[in-house]
Design an enzyme around this catalytic site. Structure first.
Site, PDB file in Angstrom:
ATOM      1  CG  HIS A 166    -114.085 117.526   2.696  1.00  0.00           C
ATOM      2  ND1 HIS A 166    -113.644 116.330   2.185  1.00  0.00           N
ATOM      3  CD2 HIS A 166    -114.409 118.285   1.620  1.00  0.00           C
ATOM      4  CE1 HIS A 166    -113.683 116.355   0.870  1.00  0.00           C
ATOM      5  NE2 HIS A 166    -114.144 117.540   0.506  1.00  0.00           N
ATOM      6  CG  ASP A 170    -117.454 112.082  -1.174  1.00  0.00           C
ATOM      7  OD1 ASP A 170    -118.539 112.374  -1.726  1.00  0.00           O
ATOM      8  OD2 ASP A 170    -117.084 110.906  -1.007  1.00  0.00           O
TER       9      ASP A 170
END
Length: 196
Positions: A166, A170
């Site tokens: 992350h 995304d």
């Protein structure tokens, strides 16, 4: 993809070659990566930098006697399906025999874990750092689904689960990438327009 594999198997067998699903999955993955290169990068936490990789070196988790090994097929984007199949066969055999070369374990850019080969359907794959994404493939199952007219029909379903870093990726990017890959798998003839 399953129907395509069945049609191609005889052609491969004539040359004493074996075609599993993995080479088809890898070719589709490499094409999707060319459109979403962020999934093929490496993250350098110390430098806080993202390094885009020039080639798609797809790792495949192999359950060997000495534990999990992840050799990778180099430059999948430039190889023919036959060449990818030969590399998958070579690397799988070498890993299972405990003689995989160190160079085959280095340089991976994205990985596939085939838990379906062990009978699994779902998994939460662990990213093979410094890569930023990995997919786990469940076993192919014949399951009931509704067709466009609302009738129940049997369909071949393979569950895939992704893990992504992350700090780099995304959910929207992962979803769009996965949809592109899925599109190639469900309609493999669509890959012909993109192959080089």
């Amino acid at each position: 993809m399953l129907a395509l594999r069945e049609r191609l198997k005889a052609s491969f067998a004539e040359r004493d070659e074996r075609l599993t699903l993995m080479p088809l999955l890898m070719k589709a993955l490499a094409l999707a990566v060319s459109e979403f290169p962020l999934l093929n990068c490496r993250f350098d936490a110390d430098a806080e930098a993202i390094h885009y990789q020039p080639g798609c070196h797809i790792g495949m988790a192999v359950d060997s006697q000495s534990g999990l090994l992840v050799p990778n097929v180099k430059h999948v984007e430039t190889l023919s399906l036959r060449q990818v199949a030969a590399e998958v066969e070579r690397l799988t055999r070498a890993a299972r025999e405990g003689r995989v070369a160190p160079a085959d374990l280095k340089g991976g850019t994205i990985s596939i874990s085939n838990i379906g080969a062990l009978g699994g359907t779902y998994a939460m794959p662990i990213i093979n750092a410094p890569e930023v994404a990995i997919v786990a493939l469940g076993r192919v199952q014949r399951l009931p689904r509704f067709d466009a007219e609302g009738r129940v029909v049997a369909r071949s379903i393979m569950t895939v689960t992704w893990s992504g870093d992350h700090r780099v990726l995304d959910g929207g990017t992962m979803a769009r990438f996965c949809n592109r890959w899925k599109g190639y798998l469900e309609a493999p003839e669509s890959m012909l327009a993109e192959l080089r």
